[in-house]
Design a protein around this motif. Structure first.
Motif, short mmCIF file in Angstrom:
data_model
loop_
_atom_site.label_atom_id
_atom_site.label_comp_id
_atom_site.label_asym_id
_atom_site.label_seq_id
_atom_site.Cartn_x
_atom_site.Cartn_y
_atom_site.Cartn_z
N THR A 23 0.84 -1.20 0.00
CA THR A 23 0.00 0.00 0.00
C THR A 23 0.88 1.26 0.00
N ILE B 51 -3.71 4.43 -1.52
CA ILE B 51 -3.59 4.32 -0.06
C ILE B 51 -4.92 4.66 0.62
N GLY B 52 -5.16 4.01 1.74
CA GLY B 52 -6.39 4.26 2.48
C GLY B 52 -6.21 5.42 3.43
N LYS C 23 -1.18 0.59 13.87
CA LYS C 23 -0.17 -0.34 13.36
C LYS C 23 0.82 -0.72 14.47
N TRP D 13 -5.41 -7.27 5.19
CA TRP D 13 -4.56 -6.07 5.11
C TRP D 13 -3.08 -6.48 5.13
N VAL D 14 -2.23 -5.64 4.55
CA VAL D 14 -0.84 -6.02 4.27
C VAL D 14 0.06 -6.20 5.49
N ASN E 44 -10.44 -4.15 5.62
CA ASN E 44 -9.56 -3.64 4.59
C ASN E 44 -8.88 -4.88 4.04
N TYR F 57 -11.96 0.58 11.29
CA TYR F 57 -12.97 1.15 10.38
C TYR F 57 -14.38 1.12 10.97
N LYS G 161 -8.51 6.91 10.77
CA LYS G 161 -9.60 6.82 9.78
C LYS G 161 -10.82 7.63 10.24
N TYR H 93 -13.08 1.25 0.74
CA TYR H 93 -12.43 0.58 -0.39
C TYR H 93 -13.45 -0.11 -1.28
N ARG I 230 -7.78 -3.31 -5.42
CA ARG I 230 -8.42 -2.44 -4.42
C ARG I 230 -8.31 -0.97 -4.82
#
Ligand code: PMP
Ligand code: GLU
Length: 377
Positions: A16, A38-39, A101, A125-126, A173, A204, A234, A319, A356
């Motif tokens: 991302t 990117i979110g 994170k 998610w990554v 995500n 989210y 967010k 997304y 995405r």
């Protein structure tokens, strides 16, 4: 020279972030790229939140604070959890981190021993897998039905004696799917039955469209074995503030606290006052952003469906997860190189065949992006 850490060599770059960096680089070169990679909400952080931070800075809140967070913020978070997420939480059970994170990373460090298995539900998610890996754990992937985007009993096949934790992310995500009560209950029953920890990433929770958000920790005794992750990025458009948190059982928080004391120490003191203002202030700003996301969501999903693309539920987050024909990496590079629209290939989320698109950008840009995708196919 001697070789560097094999553990970190085994981690891939965040897709991302890498794609967003590439889009920014192209923009610097004068190319008119629309980044849906990117979110990140495109809204400004609400003024009263920034003002509270500026006031704190002016007052001299520029020194070390308690490592787990300023007491005002811990108390505000605990109050929010009890009121909105419906499970018991004391201020001591809150640890404020440098973004959600960081809290995810600390959870993995605190819970996992080498070889401990963690179930990650894909598309995912990554950053979950790298956090598990860096902590010495082993990620075990379980593919969610790409028809219902809900859980079923096949999840049980992934559990064995080495399973220690499961990671749940609803709203999701990258898919935008929201787990219903049945899916959440399945996870809760599994955790209680097999004595597993759960990490529930609810970042989210406020970006939800017509569905109900269920906090995993609110089911039965799940708060005794669940680390709930959330943050300000967010909901309050505060991505650059690096402000997130984890709440969980005291023994886990104590271990996370040690990781925090020996790494980041704490989150920036004056930024935490912004967090207090976010939680204690008027929540209309959150609702206004949600309503705007909802408009964009309907537009983007509608346009993609008109072009013949199948899309995942899009009931939450911001997304659009789009099923593409052919190789998703090739499709995303075609959209970028020929259409100047940056998107993230589903492979980055362990879901090849999907792409995405973040719709957290202006309607004007979204309209242009849809026209470009239509043109390059
Ligand atoms: N969890 C999910 C599912 C995300 O999409 C993100 C995106 N940044 C994060 C956690 C981390 O958020 P932050 O560190 O900005 O609070
Ligand atoms: N979570 C956002 C995304 O998925 C921000 C980038 C990141 O932290 O991965 O795009």
């Amino acid at each position: 020279m001697k070789s560097l850490s094999a553990k970190i060599a085994g981690v891939t770059e965040s897709a991302t972030i890498a794609i967003s960096n590439k889009a920014k680089q192209m923009q610097r070169e004068g190319i008119d790229v629309i980044s849906l990679s990117i979110g990140e909400p495109d809204f400004a952080t609400p003024q009263h939140i920034s003002d509270a931070c500026i006031d704190a800075l002016k007052r001299g809140e520029t020194h070390y604070a308690p490592s787990n967070g300023i007491p005002e913020l811990q108390a505000a978070i605990a109050e929010k959890i009890v009121k909105e997420n419906h499970f018991p939480c004391t201020p001591q059970q809150v640890i404020v981190g440098c973004g959600a994170k960081d809290s995810i990373y600390e959870t993995c460090e605190a819970v996992l021993n080498p070889g401990d298995e963690t179930i990650i539900l894909t598309p995912a998610w990554v950053s979950y897998e790298p956090c598990v890996h860096i902590a010495g754990g082993k990620a075990v992937f379980h593919e969610i039905s790409q028809k219902t985007f809900q859980l079923d009993d096949s999840l049980l096949e992934k559990v064995n004696k080495k399973t220690k934790m499961i990671i749940v992310n609803s709203p999701s995500n990258p898919t935008g799917a929201v787990f219903d009560k049945k899916s959440m209950q399945l996870v809760a029953d599994l955790c209680e039955d097999k004595d597993l920890y759960a990490m529930s990433d609810e970042i989210y929770e406020k970006m939800i469209y017509g569905k109900e958000n269920i906090s995993l920790a609110s089911l039965g005794d799940m708060h005794e074995r669940t680390i709930t992750i959330n943050g300000f990025s967010k909901a309050y458009a505060m991505t650059g503030w690096r402000l997130g948190y984890a709440v969980g059982p005291m023994p886990i928080i104590k271990e996370m606290s040690k990781v925090q004391q020996h790494s980041i120490s704490q989150v920036t003191t004056f930024a935490m006052y912004g967090g207090v203002a976010a939680l204690k202030g008027d929540q209309q700003c959150v609702e206004n952003m949600r309503l705007e996301f909802d408009k964009r969501r309907k537009y983007v999903i509608g346009e993609l469906n008109k072009m013949g693309y199948e899309t995942a539920p899009a009931d939450g987050a911001f997304y659009a997860f789009v099923k593409v024909k052919g190789d998703d990496v090739e499709v995303a590079s075609r959209w970028l190189e020929k259409g100047h629209v940056a998107a993230t290939p589903g492979s980055a989320f362990y879901a090849p065949g999907w792409v995405r698109l973040s719709y957290a950008t202006s309607m004007e840009k979204l309209k242009e992006a849809m026209a470009r995708i239509k043109r390059v196919g």
